[in-house]
Design a protein around this motif. Structure first.
Motif, PDB file in Angstrom:
ATOM      1  N   UNK A  81       0.810  -1.201   0.000  1.00 38.53           N
ATOM      2  CA  UNK A  81       0.000   0.000   0.000  1.00 38.53           C
ATOM      3  C   UNK A  81       0.851   1.262   0.000  1.00 38.53           C
ATOM      4  N   UNK A  82       0.297   2.324  -0.553  1.00 37.51           N
ATOM      5  CA  UNK A  82       1.026   3.586  -0.662  1.00 37.51           C
ATOM      6  C   UNK A  82       1.387   4.145   0.705  1.00 37.51           C
ATOM      7  N   UNK A  83       0.531   3.893   1.686  1.00 34.64           N
ATOM      8  CA  UNK A  83       0.738   4.466   3.012  1.00 34.64           C
ATOM      9  C   UNK A  83       1.470   3.525   3.957  1.00 34.64           C
ATOM     10  N   UNK A  84       2.081   2.470   3.426  1.00 32.19           N
ATOM     11  CA  UNK A  84       2.746   1.477   4.277  1.00 32.19           C
ATOM     12  C   UNK A  84       4.217   1.351   3.897  1.00 32.19           C
ATOM     13  N   UNK A  85       5.087   1.509   4.880  1.00 30.90           N
ATOM     14  CA  UNK A  85       6.507   1.260   4.699  1.00 30.90           C
ATOM     15  C   UNK A  85       7.139   1.152   6.079  1.00 30.90           C
ATOM     16  N   UNK A  86       8.403   0.843   6.127  1.00 33.01           N
ATOM     17  CA  UNK A  86       9.073   0.680   7.420  1.00 33.01           C
ATOM     18  C   UNK A  86       9.090   1.986   8.210  1.00 33.01           C
ATOM     19  N   UNK A  87       9.208   3.100   7.516  1.00 32.85           N
ATOM     20  CA  UNK A  87       9.249   4.382   8.201  1.00 32.85           C
ATOM     21  C   UNK A  87       7.921   4.731   8.839  1.00 32.85           C
ATOM     22  N   UNK A 121       4.822   5.206  13.861  1.00 32.76           N
ATOM     23  CA  UNK A 121       3.690   4.774  14.691  1.00 32.76           C
ATOM     24  C   UNK A 121       4.200   4.145  15.982  1.00 32.76           C
ATOM     25  N   UNK A 122       5.279   3.385  15.887  1.00 37.33           N
ATOM     26  CA  UNK A 122       5.867   2.772  17.074  1.00 37.33           C
ATOM     27  C   UNK A 122       6.442   3.830  18.006  1.00 37.33           C
ATOM     28  N   UNK A 123       7.058   4.850  17.453  1.00 38.03           N
ATOM     29  CA  UNK A 123       7.565   5.945  18.278  1.00 38.03           C
ATOM     30  C   UNK A 123       6.435   6.585  19.083  1.00 38.03           C
ATOM     31  N   UNK A 124       5.299   6.799  18.426  1.00 36.01           N
ATOM     32  CA  UNK A 124       4.152   7.376  19.141  1.00 36.01           C
ATOM     33  C   UNK A 124       3.658   6.428  20.233  1.00 36.01           C
ATOM     34  N   UNK A 125       3.623   5.143  19.925  1.00 33.73           N
ATOM     35  CA  UNK A 125       3.173   4.136  20.891  1.00 33.73           C
ATOM     36  C   UNK A 125       4.063   4.111  22.127  1.00 33.73           C
ATOM     37  N   UNK A 154      20.137   0.392   7.947  1.00 29.26           N
ATOM     38  CA  UNK A 154      19.603  -0.194   6.732  1.00 29.26           C
ATOM     39  C   UNK A 154      20.626  -0.241   5.624  1.00 29.26           C
ATOM     40  N   UNK A 155      20.282  -0.952   4.558  1.00 31.00           N
ATOM     41  CA  UNK A 155      21.226  -1.085   3.448  1.00 31.00           C
ATOM     42  C   UNK A 155      20.587  -0.983   2.066  1.00 31.00           C
ATOM     43  N   UNK A 156      19.244  -1.121   1.978  1.00 30.13           N
ATOM     44  CA  UNK A 156      18.653  -1.157   0.642  1.00 30.13           C
ATOM     45  C   UNK A 156      17.464  -0.215   0.554  1.00 30.13           C
ATOM     46  N   UNK A 157      16.891  -0.103  -0.637  1.00 25.34           N
ATOM     47  CA  UNK A 157      15.899   0.927  -0.927  1.00 25.34           C
ATOM     48  C   UNK A 157      14.648   0.835  -0.054  1.00 25.34           C
ATOM     49  N   UNK A 158      14.296  -0.348   0.399  1.00 36.22           N
ATOM     50  CA  UNK A 158      13.137  -0.461   1.282  1.00 36.22           C
ATOM     51  C   UNK A 158      13.428   0.039   2.692  1.00 36.22           C
ATOM     52  N   UNK A 159      14.649   0.512   2.939  1.00 36.75           N
ATOM     53  CA  UNK A 159      15.010   1.069   4.239  1.00 36.75           C
ATOM     54  C   UNK A 159      15.039   2.597   4.244  1.00 36.75           C
ATOM     55  N   UNK A 160      14.771   3.231   3.119  1.00 32.59           N
ATOM     56  CA  UNK A 160      14.873   4.687   3.035  1.00 32.59           C
ATOM     57  C   UNK A 160      14.011   5.387   4.076  1.00 32.59           C
ATOM     58  N   UNK A 161      12.736   5.036   4.134  1.00 37.21           N
ATOM     59  CA  UNK A 161      11.825   5.710   5.067  1.00 37.21           C
ATOM     60  C   UNK A 161      12.158   5.361   6.513  1.00 37.21           C
ATOM     61  N   UNK A 162      12.661   4.162   6.733  1.00 37.29           N
ATOM     62  CA  UNK A 162      13.084   3.775   8.084  1.00 37.29           C
ATOM     63  C   UNK A 162      14.171   4.713   8.579  1.00 37.29           C
ATOM     64  N   UNK A 167      14.811   7.711   7.460  1.00 32.40           N
ATOM     65  CA  UNK A 167      14.280   9.069   7.559  1.00 32.40           C
ATOM     66  C   UNK A 167      13.581   9.321   8.897  1.00 32.40           C
ATOM     67  N   UNK A 168      13.101   8.252   9.523  1.00 32.94           N
ATOM     68  CA  UNK A 168      12.343   8.391  10.773  1.00 32.94           C
ATOM     69  C   UNK A 168      13.241   8.441  12.005  1.00 32.94           C
ATOM     70  N   UNK A 169      14.553   8.322  11.818  1.00 32.92           N
ATOM     71  CA  UNK A 169      15.479   8.291  12.951  1.00 32.92           C
ATOM     72  C   UNK A 169      16.574   9.336  12.768  1.00 32.92           C
ATOM     73  N   UNK A 170      16.832  10.115  13.799  1.00 33.56           N
ATOM     74  CA  UNK A 170      17.938  11.070  13.724  1.00 33.56           C
ATOM     75  C   UNK A 170      19.276  10.345  13.661  1.00 33.56           C
ATOM     76  N   UNK A 171      19.371   9.229  14.347  1.00 25.13           N
ATOM     77  CA  UNK A 171      20.603   8.425  14.349  1.00 25.13           C
ATOM     78  C   UNK A 171      20.448   7.335  13.284  1.00 25.13           C
ATOM     79  N   UNK A 172      20.603   7.732  12.025  1.00 23.10           N
ATOM     80  CA  UNK A 172      20.399   6.811  10.907  1.00 23.10           C
ATOM     81  C   UNK A 172      21.743   6.366  10.342  1.00 23.10           C
ATOM     82  N   UNK A 173      21.854   5.061  10.096  1.00 27.79           N
ATOM     83  CA  UNK A 173      23.118   4.478   9.650  1.00 27.79           C
ATOM     84  C   UNK A 173      22.930   3.666   8.375  1.00 27.79           C
ATOM     85  N   UNK A 174      23.735   3.968   7.360  1.00 29.16           N
ATOM     86  CA  UNK A 174      23.831   3.145   6.153  1.00 29.16           C
ATOM     87  C   UNK A 174      24.990   2.184   6.344  1.00 29.16           C
TER      88      UNK A 174
END
Length: 297
Positions: free
Chosen positions: A217-223, A228-232, A244-252, A254-261
């Motif tokens: 779905x358009x509104x579903x991704x890891x980020x 939602x988990x951060x809010x919870x 993360x390492x691949x394209x499905x990790x982009x939004x993940x 983006x949701x973290x200030x401490x983001x590591x490739x």
């Protein structure tokens, strides 16, 4: 935050990594990590060093969340060694963010509509009939379903889907479908993803590995799942670390200030992440946890 390179992080097995944390230990409350090419080692296994570190994270009140394209049943099986108590506190972001589970309880899900499922499966069948070497996995909440029966494809599917059924028609089972995954034996990014371009306007067509392409779905991704988990949990992006390492990790990321490739990650991942971790083959996630949080394995 400045970009951190692998050379700036001492190996997890050295004294520097276990006794010399960052000058100011950040207030991290949530660690989310991709699995393949990120946490898992070169043999596709969870590094032995993770288990004592999980206990240290729990003692500090830091939640740990595997975030993967893998199925929830697969992730739960992989982390069974952590024990029942640890498992009950972990959060699993499964199926590229379309299914989030904590202590066996669904926190959120984003199933596809039936029309999309039918259209994507029929498109994939048409590609295969035209000579494309690909297989389809219909990923439901209860199980994943395949209709291609050769050992090569079944082996690839079984790696990511512990609950897997072989059926005559993947459109026949009654289940909520979270995503459709297509395995292209040549290149998912070059071949299958462009062939699914018509779905990209209304849905996400995500290249999640060298061979895998997912439709969700358009509104579903890891980020989205991570936010939602951060809010919870009452956690901010500044208190979140993600790998993360691949394209499905982009939004993940983006949701973290401490983001590591991870070293060797897809170029777009390296551009978007704020820091770089050593390679997954060098236990890069563990090295960063040791260095930044002062953990001891």
């Amino acid at each position: 935050m400045p970009r951190t390179t692998p050379a700036a992080i001492a190996p997890a097995t050295t004294a520097a990594a276990t006794t010399a944390p960052a000058a100011i230990t950040p207030d991290i409350r949530l660690v989310a990590t991709d699995m393949d090419g990120t946490l898992l080692d070169g043999e596709g296994r969870i590094p032995d060093g993770l288990w004592p570190r999980l206990e240290l994270l729990r003692e500090r009140g830091i939640a740990f969340a595997p975030a993967s394209g893998r199925q929830y049943a697969t992730l739960a099986r992989q982390f069974a060694r952590a024990g029942a108590e640890a498992l009950s506190e972990m959060v699993f972001i499964a199926e590229n963010g379309t299914y989030v589970v904590r202590d066996g309880r669904e926190l959120s899900s984003a199933p596809l509509d039936r029309r999309t499922v039918v259209d994507v499966v029929r498109t994939a069948r048409g590609l295969a009939a035209g000579g494309a070497d690909l297989g389809v996995v219909v990923c439901g909440k209860r199980s994943a379903y395949i209709e291609r029966r050769d050992d090569a494809f079944r082996s690839e599917a079984a790696t990511y889907y512990a609950a897997l059924e072989t059926v005559d028609d993947v459109l026949a089972p009654v289940d909520e479908v979270l995503k459709i995954a297509l395995y292209d034996f040549q290149s998912g990014e070059r071949n299958t993803a462009p062939a699914l371009r018509a779905f990209a306007e209304s849905h996400q067509v995500v290249v999640s590995g060298q061979h895998w392409v997912d439709v969700l779905r358009k509104d579903a991704d890891k980020g989205t799942a991570l936010r939602a988990l951060q809010r919870e949990l009452g956690v901010t992006p500044a208190q979140t670390m993600a790998f993360g390492d691949y394209l499905n990790d982009l939004q993940l990321l983006d949701a973290a200030d401490w983001s590591y490739a991870m070293a060797g990650a897809h170029p777009e991942i390296r551009r978007r992440a704020r820091h770089e971790a050593p390679a997954h083959t060098d236990a890069g996630v563990l090295q960063v946890l040791d260095r930044v949080l002062g953990l001891e394995g």
